[in-house]
Design a protein around this motif. Structure first.
Motif, mmCIF file in Angstrom:
data_model
loop_
_atom_site.group_PDB
_atom_site.id
_atom_site.type_symbol
_atom_site.label_atom_id
_atom_site.label_comp_id
_atom_site.label_asym_id
_atom_site.label_seq_id
_atom_site.Cartn_x
_atom_site.Cartn_y
_atom_site.Cartn_z
ATOM 1 N N TYR A 214 -1.746 -18.079 -32.147
ATOM 2 C CA TYR A 214 -2.791 -17.165 -31.690
ATOM 3 C C TYR A 214 -3.981 -17.202 -32.647
ATOM 4 N N SER A 215 -5.171 -17.056 -32.063
ATOM 5 C CA SER A 215 -6.402 -16.971 -32.852
ATOM 6 C C SER A 215 -6.718 -15.498 -33.099
ATOM 7 N N LEU A 216 -6.481 -15.037 -34.312
ATOM 8 C CA LEU A 216 -6.672 -13.616 -34.627
ATOM 9 C C LEU A 216 -8.147 -13.256 -34.803
ATOM 10 N N GLY A 217 -8.993 -14.261 -34.943
ATOM 11 C CA GLY A 217 -10.417 -13.983 -35.091
ATOM 12 C C GLY A 217 -11.141 -13.850 -33.769
ATOM 13 N N TYR A 218 -10.464 -14.137 -32.675
ATOM 14 C CA TYR A 218 -11.146 -14.149 -31.386
ATOM 15 C C TYR A 218 -11.674 -12.759 -31.030
ATOM 16 N N ALA A 219 -12.991 -12.689 -30.804
ATOM 17 C CA ALA A 219 -13.674 -11.451 -30.401
ATOM 18 C C ALA A 219 -13.597 -10.350 -31.452
ATOM 19 N N HIS A 220 -13.328 -10.728 -32.720
ATOM 20 C CA HIS A 220 -13.250 -9.730 -33.794
ATOM 21 C C HIS A 220 -14.116 -10.150 -34.983
ATOM 22 N N PRO A 221 -15.440 -10.150 -34.819
ATOM 23 C CA PRO A 221 -16.305 -10.482 -35.958
ATOM 24 C C PRO A 221 -16.221 -9.429 -37.053
ATOM 25 N N ALA A 222 -16.225 -9.884 -38.290
ATOM 26 C CA ALA A 222 -16.184 -8.986 -39.441
ATOM 27 C C ALA A 222 -17.559 -8.825 -40.084
ATOM 28 N N ALA A 223 -18.527 -9.666 -39.677
ATOM 29 C CA ALA A 223 -19.880 -9.585 -40.235
ATOM 30 C C ALA A 223 -20.879 -9.930 -39.141
ATOM 31 N N LEU A 224 -21.906 -9.081 -38.984
ATOM 32 C CA LEU A 224 -22.982 -9.289 -38.023
ATOM 33 C C LEU A 224 -24.301 -8.983 -38.704
ATOM 34 N N GLN A 225 -25.294 -9.851 -38.508
ATOM 35 C CA GLN A 225 -26.582 -9.621 -39.169
ATOM 36 C C GLN A 225 -27.669 -10.440 -38.488
ATOM 37 N N ILE A 226 -28.905 -9.951 -38.576
ATOM 38 C CA ILE A 226 -30.066 -10.705 -38.119
ATOM 39 C C ILE A 226 -30.680 -11.400 -39.328
ATOM 40 N N ASP A 227 -30.805 -12.724 -39.275
ATOM 41 C CA ASP A 227 -31.331 -13.511 -40.393
ATOM 42 C C ASP A 227 -32.530 -14.341 -39.943
ATOM 43 N N PRO A 228 -33.364 -14.756 -40.897
ATOM 44 C CA PRO A 228 -34.300 -15.847 -40.593
ATOM 45 C C PRO A 228 -33.511 -17.147 -40.510
ATOM 46 N N ILE A 229 -33.906 -18.027 -39.620
ATOM 47 C CA ILE A 229 -33.142 -19.265 -39.452
ATOM 48 C C ILE A 229 -33.175 -20.117 -40.718
ATOM 49 N N GLU A 230 -34.216 -19.932 -41.543
ATOM 50 C CA GLU A 230 -34.308 -20.672 -42.802
ATOM 51 C C GLU A 230 -33.182 -20.316 -43.768
ATOM 52 N N LYS A 231 -32.499 -19.195 -43.550
ATOM 53 C CA LYS A 231 -31.423 -18.778 -44.449
ATOM 54 C C LYS A 231 -30.150 -19.573 -44.219
ATOM 55 N N LYS A 232 -30.056 -20.321 -43.116
ATOM 56 C CA LYS A 232 -28.789 -20.965 -42.767
ATOM 57 C C LYS A 232 -28.351 -22.101 -43.712
ATOM 58 N N PRO A 233 -29.135 -22.934 -44.374
ATOM 59 C CA PRO A 233 -30.571 -23.108 -44.132
ATOM 60 C C PRO A 233 -30.836 -24.206 -43.098
ATOM 61 N N LEU A 234 -31.779 -23.904 -42.189
ATOM 62 C CA LEU A 234 -32.309 -24.900 -41.266
ATOM 63 C C LEU A 234 -33.825 -24.843 -41.360
ATOM 64 N N ASN A 235 -34.433 -25.911 -41.835
ATOM 65 C CA ASN A 235 -35.886 -25.954 -41.990
ATOM 66 C C ASN A 235 -36.579 -26.729 -40.883
ATOM 67 N N HIS A 236 -35.802 -27.468 -40.081
ATOM 68 C CA HIS A 236 -36.401 -28.308 -39.050
ATOM 69 C C HIS A 236 -35.933 -27.916 -37.656
ATOM 70 N N PHE A 237 -35.444 -26.692 -37.492
ATOM 71 C CA PHE A 237 -34.997 -26.215 -36.185
ATOM 72 C C PHE A 237 -35.627 -24.852 -35.931
ATOM 73 N N MET A 238 -36.667 -24.849 -35.094
ATOM 74 C CA MET A 238 -37.339 -23.608 -34.692
ATOM 75 C C MET A 238 -37.718 -22.732 -35.891
ATOM 76 N N PRO A 239 -38.509 -23.263 -36.819
ATOM 77 C CA PRO A 239 -38.848 -22.509 -38.029
ATOM 78 C C PRO A 239 -39.547 -21.194 -37.716
ATOM 79 N N GLY A 240 -39.234 -20.184 -38.552
ATOM 80 C CA GLY A 240 -39.863 -18.887 -38.422
ATOM 81 C C GLY A 240 -39.220 -17.979 -37.399
ATOM 82 N N THR A 241 -38.145 -18.438 -36.732
ATOM 83 C CA THR A 241 -37.486 -17.594 -35.733
ATOM 84 C C THR A 241 -36.319 -16.831 -36.350
ATOM 85 N N LYS A 242 -35.885 -15.807 -35.633
ATOM 86 C CA LYS A 242 -34.720 -15.026 -36.064
ATOM 87 C C LYS A 242 -33.459 -15.612 -35.441
#
Length: 383
Positions: A65-93
């Motif tokens: 069984y997958s115990l993580g299914y539908a049970h996120p322990a962390a949720l947040q809105i980030d800038p995409i640059e934090k992932k970091p992705l600098n060449h995928f839709m820069p400046g978006t959330k």
């Protein structure tokens, strides 16, 4: 009366009580009641009532069984640059989410409070796949990131979120250690739009001693991404003083990327800070990042970045005329001088990346519905 499965899950202390457990994929039954999980190269052989190395894939009643299914322990809105992705839709959330557990044992983990947790899931929220998408739309995010811990280990949830995301016109992003088997690779990454893969070092000694895994499976994943998918991906190398900061290692890493993946895959050298089991190591000096970046550029890579410090190394520079095209401060885009189709506004060089939303804007009616449903069900969720 609690069922056997409910009682065992309570004993494991890693799952908030929910209506049903979600049977995992990528496993097979073995003699004696064990199950073999072949999602990642660990190939855990899990006994009855036990969980695998990652903590969230458990054998109950001779099923995985997958115990993580539908049970996120962390949720947040980030800038995409934090992932970091600098060449995928820069400046978006980007709507970022993670569960508990991990399939690596990194001594330097900077999200160890969830990735090494057996109990964090007790305080998780129950959010089914479509609702994740509605929450992302409500918060103005055109993309969803599977991040914080290792998303491969909750691949079933990832896939179902991706399918819902495509129906609503959202992009999906994996932020991963790249530790996955080929049997599971396409099942997950065929649904993904972009990824950042942690190439934690370029020696087997580091991987074996410091992450408790192996280097070659991660290199294989990078080659599969390049040769077998249309996923836009970037690479992160966290430089830790005395462990993987030798100039010769940075050069070998850059040369491998150039030879196997090409010059256009962005490479991020990021600074370490003492955490988890590596409290005895100092922060990475800025000059170490500067030196690694110089080496990688000299090796022939076109886009090399520095992270976790304030530096001009966060900027996107045209490989041809050296004009600064995307100017950044930490994770914020200050100026974007790319043309609409991702070319240098000075010399016309085509800069590799995905510069506009490949799925377009979410229709207003869908956005309004998402707002209403998310407000009704998750008004108390503070993001």
């Amino acid at each position: 009366m609690a069922t056997k499965v409910e009682a065992s899950m309570q004993d494991l202390k890693i799952l908030q009580k929910s209506e049903a457990l979600h049977e995992a994929r990528w496993w097979e039954a073995e003699p004696g009641g064990k199950v073999h999980c072949y999602l990642c190269p660990r190939h855990c052989h899990i006994g009855e009532g036990q969980a695998g190395f990652c903590y969230i894939r458990a054998n109950e009643g001779r099923k995985l069984y997958s115990l993580g299914y539908a049970h996120p322990a962390a949720l947040q809105i980030d800038p995409i640059e934090k992932k970091p992705l600098n060449h995928f839709m820069p400046g978006t959330k980007i709507f970022s989410m993670g569960t508990a557990g991990c399939n690596m044992g990194c001594f330097f983990c900077q999200n160890w409070d969830i990735s090494k947790s057996r109990s964090d899931q007790v305080n998780s929220s129950y959010i089914p796949p479509e609702d994740v998408v509605l929450l992302a739309i409500r918060n103005g995010c055109p993309s969803i990131a599977f991040t914080y811990n290792e998303p491969t280990i909750w691949g079933e949830y990832v896939i179902d979120i991706c399918q819902a995301a495509k129906e609503y016109g959202l992009n999906t992003v994996m932020v991963s250690n790249g530790y996955i088997t080929y049997e599971a690779f396409h099942d997950i990454y065929d649904h993904i739009d972009a990824a950042n893969i942690d190439l934690k070092a370029f020696t087997e000694n580091f991987y074996g001693k410091i992450t408790l895994t192996h280097l070659q499976p991660v290199l294989d994943t990078l080659k599969w991404l390049k040769n077998e998918t249309n996923v836009w991906f970037e690479i992160t190398n966290l430089i830790i003083p005395t462990l993987n900061d030798a100039p010769a290692e940075s050069r070998a890493l850059a040369e491998w990327i150039l030879e196997n993946l090409g010059p256009d895959v962005p490479l991020h050298f990021t600074a370490f800070h003492p955490d988890f089991k590596l409290q005895d190591k100092p922060r990475t000096p800025a000059e170490t990042l500067h030196g690694a970046r110089r080496i990688a550029l000299e090796a022939g890579l076109h886009y090399v970045y520095e992270g976790n410090i304030y530096s001009d190394g966060a900027n996107t520079v045209c490989p041809s005329c050296k004009a600064v095209l995307v100017e950044r401060s930490w994770h914020s885009v200050m100026k974007n001088r790319l043309t609409g189709d991702g070319r240098c506004s000075k010399c016309g060089w085509a800069v590799a990346g995905r510069w506009v939303n490949p799925r377009g804007q979410t229709p207003a009616k869908i956005a309004a519905r998402a707002q209403g449903v998310a407000d009704a069900k998750y008004s108390d969720l503070n993001l």
